[in-house]
Design a protein around this motif. Structure first.
Motif, PDB file in Angstrom:
ATOM      1  N   ASP A  50       0.809  -1.223   0.000  1.00 44.76           N
ATOM      2  CA  ASP A  50       0.000   0.000   0.000  1.00 44.76           C
ATOM      3  C   ASP A  50       0.841   1.272   0.000  1.00 44.76           C
ATOM      4  N   TYR A  76       2.626   0.930  -4.190  1.00 44.67           N
ATOM      5  CA  TYR A  76       1.745   1.959  -4.746  1.00 44.67           C
ATOM      6  C   TYR A  76       2.553   3.142  -5.286  1.00 44.67           C
ATOM      7  N   THR A  78       1.989   1.274  -8.869  1.00 43.71           N
ATOM      8  CA  THR A  78       0.583   1.550  -9.174  1.00 43.71           C
ATOM      9  C   THR A  78       0.347   3.000  -9.568  1.00 43.71           C
ATOM     10  N   HIS A 109      -3.600  -4.565  -5.791  1.00 41.99           N
ATOM     11  CA  HIS A 109      -2.770  -3.740  -6.678  1.00 41.99           C
ATOM     12  C   HIS A 109      -2.543  -4.441  -8.016  1.00 41.99           C
TER      13      HIS A 109
END
Length: 221
Positions: A98, A102, A106, A168
């Motif tokens: 996360d 990320y 992401t 993700h």
């Protein structure tokens, strides 16, 4: 009554959706264009982020805090191991995906290729796309290293760490940004988690203007 304010290609929303589905909690999904930051949305969560879980008249925000709340209130099936060490490893890996994944992958791939178009913020920055494409190789190799020693990412039980990673990767897989041939063990892990009933609604997601990749909803990819 549970309601989840979410966006389909938000990995943080997907993590909570997976947690709810795994615990067999029926929830009404309300799509939220969170970047528009309307007044009602900001009242629900002043941080201006999704997901937001509504239970009765109460609102809960921050994806990991929501998942831990669900774990505390609906402990079966458990998505956090019993031992303190195993719980630590699960939380460490959730944070890895996360935060680090990320930021490095992401946000650069999805952010440039998808969200710039959706939000109307201009054309993709090719340097960010290249950086994300390079970084994902490192992360897939790290996952392979973990999975060569464990059945699941955090150990021998499926945990929130697996849901965080799969959230993700599933977003990236929607636009064909994952090289599943890079690691057989990672591909096998994803096939295993992708085939769970909790994943069904995620595989049915459709984003206007973006056609899912051919393998996205295919369990035998």
């Amino acid at each position: 009554m549970y309601a989840l304010y979410h966006y389909p290609l938000s990995p943080f929303s997907r993590k909570v959706r997976l947690c709810l589905a795994e615990k067999k909690i029926e929830v009404k999904l309300i799509e939220e264009r969170y970047w528009e930051q309307d007044a009602d949305f900001k009242r629900r969560n002043p941080a201006g982020k999704v997901p937001i879980l509504k239970i009765g008249s109460k609102f809960f925000s921050e994806s990991m805090a929501i998942c831990e709340y669900l774990e505390d209130t609906i402990p079966d099936p458990s998505l956090l191991p019993r031992s303190a060490e195993a719980r630590y490893e699960t939380r460490r890996l959730v944070s890895w995906f996360d935060d680090k994944f990320y930021a490095e992958v992401t946000s650069k791939l999805m952010g440039e290729r998808v969200f710039r178009k959706i939000m109307g913020t201009g054309y993709p920055d090719s340097s960010n796309v290249k950086a994300g494409a390079k970084a994902i190789k490192y992360h897939l190799d790290y996952m392979a290293w973990l999975l060569e020693k464990r059945r699941w990412l955090a150990g021998n039980e499926m945990t929130l760490a697996d849901f965080a990673a799969a959230s993700h990767l599933s977003c990236l897989d929607y636009v064909s940004d994952v090289d599943w041939n890079r690691s057989e063990v990672v591909k096998d892990w994803y096939a295993k988690i992708k085939s769970r009933p909790a994943f069904r609604t995620i595989l049915a997601d459709q984003i206007p203007g973006f056609k899912p990749s051919p393998q996205y909803a295919n369990l035998d990819f």
